[in-house]
Design a protein around this motif. Structure first.
Motif, PDB file in Angstrom:
ATOM      1  N   MET A 153      14.169  18.363 102.358  1.00 54.96           N
ATOM      2  CA  MET A 153      15.530  18.139 102.850  1.00 54.96           C
ATOM      3  C   MET A 153      15.827  19.049 104.026  1.00 54.96           C
ATOM      4  SD  MET A 153      19.009  17.850 100.567  1.00 54.96           S
ATOM      5  CE  MET A 153      20.501  17.131 101.263  1.00 54.96           C
ATOM      6  N   ILE A 154      16.532  18.505 105.017  1.00 55.67           N
ATOM      7  CA  ILE A 154      17.082  19.275 106.140  1.00 55.67           C
ATOM      8  C   ILE A 154      18.597  19.281 105.964  1.00 55.67           C
ATOM      9  CG2 ILE A 154      17.302  19.469 108.639  1.00 55.67           C
ATOM     10  CD1 ILE A 154      14.869  17.619 108.869  1.00 55.67           C
ATOM     11  N   ALA A 173      10.368  21.443 106.620  1.00 55.27           N
ATOM     12  CA  ALA A 173      10.437  20.221 105.828  1.00 55.27           C
ATOM     13  C   ALA A 173       9.205  19.343 105.997  1.00 55.27           C
ATOM     14  CB  ALA A 173      11.690  19.430 106.202  1.00 55.27           C
ATOM     15  N   MET A 174       8.614  19.334 107.206  1.00 56.68           N
ATOM     16  CA  MET A 174       7.491  18.433 107.498  1.00 56.68           C
ATOM     17  C   MET A 174       6.132  19.075 107.309  1.00 56.68           C
ATOM     18  SD  MET A 174       9.109  15.656 108.210  1.00 56.68           S
ATOM     19  CE  MET A 174       7.858  14.577 108.903  1.00 56.68           C
ATOM     20  N   ALA A 175       6.077  20.392 107.083  1.00 62.81           N
ATOM     21  CA  ALA A 175       4.783  21.089 107.004  1.00 62.81           C
ATOM     22  C   ALA A 175       3.917  20.541 105.884  1.00 62.81           C
ATOM     23  CB  ALA A 175       5.014  22.587 106.812  1.00 62.81           C
ATOM     24  N   SER A 176       4.535  20.100 104.793  1.00 68.13           N
ATOM     25  CA  SER A 176       3.755  19.590 103.661  1.00 68.13           C
ATOM     26  C   SER A 176       3.493  18.090 103.766  1.00 68.13           C
ATOM     27  CB  SER A 176       4.495  19.886 102.348  1.00 68.13           C
ATOM     28  OG  SER A 176       5.756  19.241 102.334  1.00 68.13           O
ATOM     29  N   ILE A 221       9.108  11.688 101.444  1.00 64.88           N
ATOM     30  CA  ILE A 221      10.506  11.397 101.756  1.00 64.88           C
ATOM     31  C   ILE A 221      11.164  12.645 102.333  1.00 64.88           C
ATOM     32  CG2 ILE A 221      12.772  10.782 100.808  1.00 64.88           C
ATOM     33  CD1 ILE A 221      11.333   9.197  98.631  1.00 64.88           C
ATOM     34  N   LEU A 222      11.852  12.475 103.456  1.00 64.79           N
ATOM     35  CA  LEU A 222      12.652  13.531 104.058  1.00 64.79           C
ATOM     36  C   LEU A 222      14.115  13.113 103.997  1.00 64.79           C
ATOM     37  CD1 LEU A 222      13.124  16.085 105.864  1.00 64.79           C
ATOM     38  CD2 LEU A 222      12.801  14.581 107.844  1.00 64.79           C
ATOM     39  N   PHE A 235       3.484  11.433 110.481  1.00 60.68           N
ATOM     40  CA  PHE A 235       3.195  11.713 109.078  1.00 60.68           C
ATOM     41  C   PHE A 235       3.507  10.550 108.145  1.00 60.68           C
ATOM     42  CE2 PHE A 235       4.226  16.105 110.714  1.00 60.68           C
ATOM     43  CZ  PHE A 235       2.907  16.550 110.707  1.00 60.68           C
ATOM     44  N   LYS A 236       3.965   9.416 108.689  1.00 61.13           N
ATOM     45  CA  LYS A 236       4.312   8.229 107.888  1.00 61.13           C
ATOM     46  C   LYS A 236       5.358   8.551 106.824  1.00 61.13           C
ATOM     47  CE  LYS A 236       1.123   5.769 109.994  1.00 61.13           C
ATOM     48  NZ  LYS A 236       0.714   6.756 111.015  1.00 61.13           N
ATOM     49  N   THR A 237       6.315   9.374 107.185  1.00 61.57           N
ATOM     50  CA  THR A 237       7.354   9.817 106.267  1.00 61.57           C
ATOM     51  C   THR A 237       8.526   8.838 106.263  1.00 61.57           C
ATOM     52  OG1 THR A 237       6.765  12.141 106.556  1.00 61.57           O
ATOM     53  CG2 THR A 237       8.994  11.689 105.784  1.00 61.57           C
TER      54      THR A 237
END
Length: 581
Positions: free
Chosen positions: A95-96, A169-172, A176-177, A205-207
């Motif tokens: 989450m951001i 948030a995107m490092a992993s 879902i973000l 990242f195909k998030t």
């Protein structure tokens, strides 16, 4: 689109119990596809943020989930015990938050906060996590990873802190973000950069993204599908094209109608008219004139060493007439708010002249300044912070009138009631406290307080940026009506160019403490000559999914024209060198 990645069904979230029990979310259902961006939109209090906090087990103690399911990868997130949910949270579900300064730990370095989750969730060694953190710093466009990882949150700007939050948030590489108002507090150019970054990282990242916002321009630019919420319930759902082109519900139509759109008033020289007999701008008698304003912050020297500080105002000149709105625009740090406070002498400048209604206020002593302040008032960005929570709103509106000896007793009570009616509030509101009002109502109280002493000049510092789009429209309507019926002069400070177009007669663009372009609003917004003005306008999100914002120009701020203003057309002045740039 591939099969659903997340399925939320019949979610109910309540606050309180017994007669104090209230539904924050009621019967909410939606799906999220792999690689999809789903926007959840609505006003404050609609339940959009609460619904997403429920998925991550982050609800406040006063809230509880009464029923519902949220299936993700074969598991119901709402039924998971804390430990399994914690393993998903921050790894596959991230989450951001809206305000990165409150989300980042002020006593830990950026590097420590970036590596923490990678070590905990991915089992990386400290060295591997640090290398990954450096990669993410590069990916989000911060550069100089070694330096950034060693810095603390307070050493970064708002946009840079939000980039750090995105990197975390995107490092992993989450599935879902959830992005909760990720750009609301940011300048229009920084917002555009953050949206571009989120789109790029999503593709990399195909998030899948759940985007929570009330900004319909951001929705049009980012979303594939839209869920519209009102008072805890879903009132409409559809593709972004359907929602914008053919909204079925009246609430959705009202939400879209309230969105200010750049270009809506391109063919007019004056702001939108809301009364039958608008006051004419009196060009003969400036009610505010400032020349040569300079203000430097910092610059202290310790043991013979020091820096020159920040030059917040550099030879700034302003002129404002009765019935006129001059908009000051620019990014955070450009000097807009400093200029607004300076002309009211809420801070002292190092050099320059300031006249309000013909009075040189820099030369006034304490008593003279108090008398002069009847002519000039301010409306702040956050009304909750500017209103004393211990006083009733009636007492807050009365206070300036008592200080200036304008009225007492029955006359004061009548004036207060008249002011409340004037700004669209009721008589029974007078005895309430600020916390008992919505954000829009509190801003109306702040406007009534400013009007009580009969000012000629009002400095409005981002007066609607903290408000939902529909409430913003109501407050702007009120400000226009008051100006056009009372002949008020506004110095209107904003970074929202669509609002500026709706409100202003003239525009002054500030960049690093200097005015780099100024002129009639239609000229500056439709024929900008300075590269910085063009960049501000290019960054404005377009509330139309069929149109796409262009690529942002890369700016070299050090090379921008910043010379003395020269007139290139009647009333249109640009920094010397801009025409050749």
């Amino acid at each position: 689109m591939s099969k659903s990645l997340l399925e939320v069904r019949d979610l109910d979230v309540v606050f309180g119990a017994g007669r104090h029990r209230q539904h924050a979310v009621e019967g909410l259902s939606y799906t999220l596809g792999k690689g999809e961006t789903l926007a959840i939109v609505g006003e404050s209090g609609s339940g959009k943020s609460v619904s997403s906090l429920a998925l991550l087990g982050l609800l406040p103690r006063a809230a509880r989930i009464e029923r519902g399911t949220a299936h993700f990868d074969g598991e119901d997130l709402l039924a998971l015990p804390e430990e399994p949910l914690r393993r998903l949270r921050g790894d596959r579900l991230t989450m951001i938050f809206q305000e990165p300064m409150t989300s980042l730990n002020p006593v830990l370095t950026i590097g420590r906060q970036l590596t923490e989750g990678l070590v905990e969730h991915r089992g990386m060694s400290e060295a591997a996590a640090e290398a990954r953190a450096g990669e993410m710093i590069e990916l989000v466009g911060l550069g100089d990873p070694a330096r950034r990882l060693a810095q603390y949150p307070h050493e970064l700007s708002g946009g840079m802190r939000q980039r750090v939050m995105i990197a975390m948030a995107m490092a992993s590489e989450p599935d879902i973000l959830i992005a909760d108002e990720p750009t609301t507090a940011l300048d229009v150019t920084v917002q555009a950069q953050i949206l571009d970054l989120m789109r790029d990282l999503k593709a990399r990242f195909k998030t899948s993204i759940i985007l929570i916002t009330h900004d319909m321009g951001v929705v049009a630019e980012m979303a594939d599908r839209v869920v519209v919420m009102h008072r805890g319930r879903k009132v409409e759902e559809g593709s972004v094209g359907e929602i914008f082109a053919r909204p079925r519900q009246a609430y959705t139509r009202d939400l879209l109608a309230a969105v200010p759109r750049l270009g809506a008033y391109a063919g007019t020289a004056a702001p939108r008219t809301v009364v039958d007999s608008p006051a004419e701008v009196d060009r003969r008698a400036p009610v505010l004139r400032a020349r040569g304003l300079r203000k430097r912050f910092g610059g202290r020297s310790w043991f013979g060493r020091g820096d020159a500080g920040v030059l917040a105002l550099d030879d700034v000149a302003l002129e404002l007439h009765p019935g006129e709105t001059l908009a000051l625009v620019g990014e955070s740090g450009s000097g807009k708010s400093t200029a607004g406070r300076a002309v009211l002498r809420l801070l002292d400048v190092d050099a320059g002249e300031i006249e309000v209604d013909g009075i040189a206020i820099r030369e006034l002593g304490r008593a003279g300044l108090r008398r002069a302040r009847r002519q000039m008032q301010m409306i702040f960005q956050d009304p909750f912070a500017s209103l004393n929570p211990r006083l009733t709103v009636g007492a807050l509106v009365a206070e300036p009138m008592l200080i200036h000896g304008i009225a007492r007793g029955r006359e004061l009570a009548d004036r207060i009631e008249g002011l409340f009616h004037r700004v669209g509030l009721e008589s029974d509101h007078i005895r309430r406290y600020p916390h008992e009002f919505s954000g829009g109502q509190r801003q109306r109280v702040a406007i009534a307080r400013a009007l009580g002493v009969g000012p000629k000049v009002i400095v409005a510092d981002e007066p609607t940026s903290a408000l939902d789009v529909s409430v913003q429209a109501q407050v702007l309507e009120l400000l226009l009506e008051l100006q056009q019926s009372l002949g008020l002069a506004y110095l209107f400070i904003s970074h929202d160019m669509a609002v500026v177009e709706e409100m202003s007669h003239r525009v002054a663009v500030m960049q690093q403490g200097r005015i780099v372009e100024t002129g009639p609003r239609p000229v500056v917004l439709n024929d900008p000559r300075h590269v910085y003005t063009r960049a501000l306008l290019a960054a404005v999100p377009i509330a139309d999914p069929t149109r796409r914002r262009g690529v942002l120009p890369r700016l070299d701020t050090a090379a921008m024209p910043r010379g003395p203003l020269t007139e290139i057309a009647p009333g249109h002045l640009v920094a010397a060198g801009a025409e050749a740039a």
